[in-house]
Design a protein around this motif. Structure first.
Motif, PDB file in Angstrom:
ATOM      1  N   LEU A  53       8.725 -11.950  -6.677  1.00 28.60           N
ATOM      2  CA  LEU A  53       9.806 -11.036  -6.302  1.00 28.60           C
ATOM      3  C   LEU A  53      11.179 -11.697  -6.436  1.00 28.60           C
ATOM      4  O   LEU A  53      12.189 -11.106  -6.061  1.00 28.60           O
ATOM      5  CB  LEU A  53       9.608 -10.549  -4.857  1.00 28.60           C
ATOM      6  N   TYR A  63       8.387  -4.305   4.765  1.00 24.52           N
ATOM      7  CA  TYR A  63       7.901  -3.761   3.497  1.00 24.52           C
ATOM      8  C   TYR A  63       7.315  -2.372   3.731  1.00 24.52           C
ATOM      9  O   TYR A  63       6.720  -2.109   4.773  1.00 24.52           O
ATOM     10  CB  TYR A  63       6.768  -4.633   2.928  1.00 24.52           C
ATOM     11  N   GLU A  85       5.795  -5.268  -4.947  1.00 18.33           N
ATOM     12  CA  GLU A  85       6.646  -4.988  -6.088  1.00 18.33           C
ATOM     13  C   GLU A  85       7.971  -4.424  -5.583  1.00 18.33           C
ATOM     14  O   GLU A  85       8.040  -3.871  -4.485  1.00 18.33           O
ATOM     15  CB  GLU A  85       5.973  -4.011  -7.053  1.00 18.33           C
ATOM     16  N   GLU A  86       8.999  -4.599  -6.399  1.00 18.85           N
ATOM     17  CA  GLU A  86      10.305  -4.067  -6.054  1.00 18.85           C
ATOM     18  C   GLU A  86      10.464  -2.702  -6.713  1.00 18.85           C
ATOM     19  O   GLU A  86      10.186  -2.536  -7.891  1.00 18.85           O
ATOM     20  CB  GLU A  86      11.403  -5.014  -6.529  1.00 18.85           C
ATOM     21  N   GLY A  90      12.947   0.076  -2.284  1.00 14.99           N
ATOM     22  CA  GLY A  90      12.756  -1.185  -1.567  1.00 14.99           C
ATOM     23  C   GLY A  90      11.491  -1.887  -2.040  1.00 14.99           C
ATOM     24  O   GLY A  90      10.907  -1.539  -3.062  1.00 14.99           O
ATOM     25  N   TYR A  91      11.080  -2.866  -1.268  1.00 14.95           N
ATOM     26  CA  TYR A  91       9.886  -3.636  -1.603  1.00 14.95           C
ATOM     27  C   TYR A  91       8.657  -2.942  -1.022  1.00 14.95           C
ATOM     28  O   TYR A  91       8.673  -2.481   0.108  1.00 14.95           O
ATOM     29  CB  TYR A  91       9.993  -5.064  -1.069  1.00 14.95           C
ATOM     30  N   THR A  92       7.583  -2.910  -1.825  1.00  9.37           N
ATOM     31  CA  THR A  92       6.366  -2.221  -1.423  1.00  9.37           C
ATOM     32  C   THR A  92       5.164  -3.139  -1.596  1.00  9.37           C
ATOM     33  O   THR A  92       4.973  -3.729  -2.660  1.00  9.37           O
ATOM     34  CB  THR A  92       6.157  -0.953  -2.284  1.00  9.37           C
TER      35      THR A  92
END
Length: 100
Positions: A53, A63, A85-86, A90-92
């Motif tokens: 990331l 997240y 993943e981005e 947002g980040y997931t």
């Protein structure tokens, strides 16, 4: 000549599979569950560097989770290995399991 082509193909396949396995390992991030918010589909993770990331330093982050069922598999304090993943939102977290 066919034998040389087959050997070269097999070698290329082997190298490709090894590179894929290495990439999958390097994408895994080690962390600890700090908070779970099932109603929002979010998890707070304290984790080490997340090179996949672009994060070189350890940090604690919230997240989103791709699959809310992931939140039922862990509890606060659990050590986990996860992938994320981005995205625009947002980040997931896309995969997560308890660390062994």
């Amino acid at each position: 000549m066919n034998r040389i082509i087959r050997i070269a193909s097999l070698l290329a396949l082997t190298v490709g599979l090894a590179a894929g396995a290495f990439a999958a390992q390097s994408a895994a991030i080690n962390g600890e569950v700090k908070k779970i918010d099932e109603s929002a589909g979010k998890i707070t993770l304290k984790h080490g560097p997340a090179k996949s990331l672009g994060m070189e330093d350890p940090m604690t982050m919230v997240y989103r989770v791709k699959d809310p069922a992931l939140l039922k598999q862990v509890k606060v304090g659990d050590k986990v290995t996860f992938e994320a993943e981005e995205a625009a939102s947002g980040y997931t977290v896309t995969r997560m399991e308890k660390a062994k």
